[in-house]
Design an enzyme around this catalytic site. Structure first.
Site, PDB file in Angstrom:
ATOM      1  N   ASN A   9       0.872  -1.169   0.000  1.00 39.14           N
ATOM      2  CA  ASN A   9       0.000   0.000   0.000  1.00 39.14           C
ATOM      3  C   ASN A   9       0.913   1.224   0.000  1.00 39.14           C
ATOM      4  OD1 ASN A   9      -1.747   2.081   0.497  1.00 39.14           O
ATOM      5  ND2 ASN A   9      -2.395   1.385   2.528  1.00 39.14           N
ATOM      6  N   TRP A  10       1.053   1.819  -1.166  1.00 41.55           N
ATOM      7  CA  TRP A  10       2.006   2.936  -1.298  1.00 41.55           C
ATOM      8  C   TRP A  10       1.503   4.208  -0.627  1.00 41.55           C
ATOM      9  CZ3 TRP A  10       3.646   2.588  -7.221  1.00 41.55           C
ATOM     10  CH2 TRP A  10       4.312   1.363  -7.426  1.00 41.55           C
ATOM     11  N   LYS A  11       0.226   4.228  -0.252  1.00 36.70           N
ATOM     12  CA  LYS A  11      -0.395   5.420   0.335  1.00 36.70           C
ATOM     13  C   LYS A  11      -0.154   6.626  -0.584  1.00 36.70           C
ATOM     14  CE  LYS A  11      -0.165   3.202   4.790  1.00 36.70           C
ATOM     15  NZ  LYS A  11      -0.121   3.290   6.237  1.00 36.70           N
ATOM     16  N   GLU A  97      -6.782   4.689   7.867  1.00 31.55           N
ATOM     17  CA  GLU A  97      -6.635   6.123   7.564  1.00 31.55           C
ATOM     18  C   GLU A  97      -7.916   6.672   6.932  1.00 31.55           C
ATOM     19  OE1 GLU A  97      -2.931   5.552   5.505  1.00 31.55           O
ATOM     20  OE2 GLU A  97      -2.046   4.991   7.428  1.00 31.55           O
ATOM     21  N   GLY A 173       2.693   2.506  10.718  1.00 32.66           N
ATOM     22  CA  GLY A 173       3.607   3.636  10.535  1.00 32.66           C
ATOM     23  C   GLY A 173       4.347   4.044  11.795  1.00 32.66           C
ATOM     24  N   GLY A 233       3.024  -0.994   4.270  1.00 30.31           N
ATOM     25  CA  GLY A 233       3.089   0.426   3.942  1.00 30.31           C
ATOM     26  C   GLY A 233       4.522   0.824   3.614  1.00 30.31           C
ATOM     27  N   GLY A 234       5.210   1.401   4.580  1.00 30.24           N
ATOM     28  CA  GLY A 234       6.536   1.978   4.366  1.00 30.24           C
ATOM     29  C   GLY A 234       7.510   1.051   3.651  1.00 30.24           C
TER      30      GLY A 234
HETATM   31  P1  13P Z   1       3.185   0.508   7.623  1.00 27.75           P
HETATM   32  O1  13P Z   1       3.712  -0.776   7.049  1.00 27.75           O
HETATM   33  O2  13P Z   1       3.909   1.727   7.108  1.00 27.75           O
HETATM   34  O3  13P Z   1       3.086   0.449   9.113  1.00 27.75           O
HETATM   35  O4  13P Z   1       1.681   0.674   7.075  1.00 27.75           O
HETATM   36  C1  13P Z   1       0.809  -0.395   7.203  1.00 27.75           C
HETATM   37  C2  13P Z   1      -0.421  -0.075   6.463  1.00 27.75           C
HETATM   38  O5  13P Z   1      -1.187   0.798   6.843  1.00 27.75           O
HETATM   39  C3  13P Z   1      -0.692  -0.818   5.229  1.00 27.75           C
HETATM   40  O6  13P Z   1      -1.977  -0.586   4.766  1.00 27.75           O
END
Ligand code: 13P
Length: 251
Positions: A9-11, A97, A173, A233-234
């Protein structure tokens, strides 16, 4: 056997340049991933370009969100049919989010889940508790409520071909990961809840863990019986780390 799934998930990150090098980097190392299905979820605007960059490489495409509507006067929204049109297989719904920053309710999330399925997308339904909820001992109540909204609208059978992502909000995160046992306990609760309604759905549904999963901790999380992959995510923004998580799922 449930095929492991590792989704990035690149956000709201990236640029034309960076998404190009990210996909090139993932493609270059993809040979080391033997078992898991690898998925990337770019920001909407980059999806068609990323589809072109992927070409015929074994990387699936997903979106980070989707509209609950099919078409019409919904300024700013992106319809499920548009996502299939540009090559998406998956759509994330109910990410924490979306729930916390944009106020999306359990019911609204369930309607997105339904719209995604109707268009032929595989929804990735995110569930998970806030830190205060864990401290109050109501993690299972929260996750059950989030699941029930979808089950009440669509029926339990709708989850068989879907994906559930357990993402404890306090681990997203933050660099703070749930321990493998903490995650396994909630995953087992989710599978058990579904099994009480339909055991074949429970056997089939893939349940991902998300929340600071990275190259260093993926193997021990993925070794747990009810953890079928990760929503990353990250670490999904770095090809080497994303690939390392994919190879940690090799069997
Ligand atoms: P992180 O891996 O950055 O904690 O994010 C997780 C996330 O929200 C994936 O959707």
């Amino acid at each position: 056997m449930r095929q492991p799934l590792v989704a990035g998930n690149w956000k709201m990150n990236g640029s034309l340049d960076s998404v190009t090098s990210l996909i090139e980097g993932i493609k270059a190392g993809l040979g080391s991933v033997t078992t898991a299905e690898m998925v990337v979820c770019p920001p909407y605007v980059y999806i068609p370009g990323v589809a072109g960059l992927i070409g015929d490489a074994a990387i699936s495409l997903g979106a980070q969100d989707v509209s609950d509507q099919e078409s019409g006067a919904y300024t700013g929204e992106v319809a499920p049919g548009m996502l299939t049109d540009v090559g998406c297989k998956y759509a994330i719904v109910g990410h924490s989010e979306r729930r916390s920053i944009y106020g999306e309710s359990d019911e609204f999330t369930a309607s997105k889940f339904a719209a995604a399925r109707k268009a032929g997308l595989v929804p990735i339904l995110c569930v998970g508790e806030q830190l205060e909820e864990r401290e109050q001992g109501i993690t299972e109540d929260v996750v059950a409520r989030q699941l029930d909204a979808v089950i009440n609208l669509e029926g339990v059978a709708a989850l068989a071909d879907a994906v559930i992502a357990y993402e404890p909000v306090w681990a997203i995160g933050t660099g703070k990961t749930a321990t493998p046992q903490q995650a396994q306990d909630v995953h087992a609760f989710i599978r058990g809840k579904l099994a009480a309604l339909d055991s074949s759905v429970a056997d089939k549904v893939r349940i991902l863990y998300g929340g600071s999963m990275n190259a260093g901790n993926a193997a021990e999380l993925l070794a747990m019986a009810d953890i079928d992959g990760g929503l990353i995510g990250g670490a999904s923004l770095k090809p080497a780390d994303f690939l390392a998580i994919g190879t940690a799922a090799n069997s």
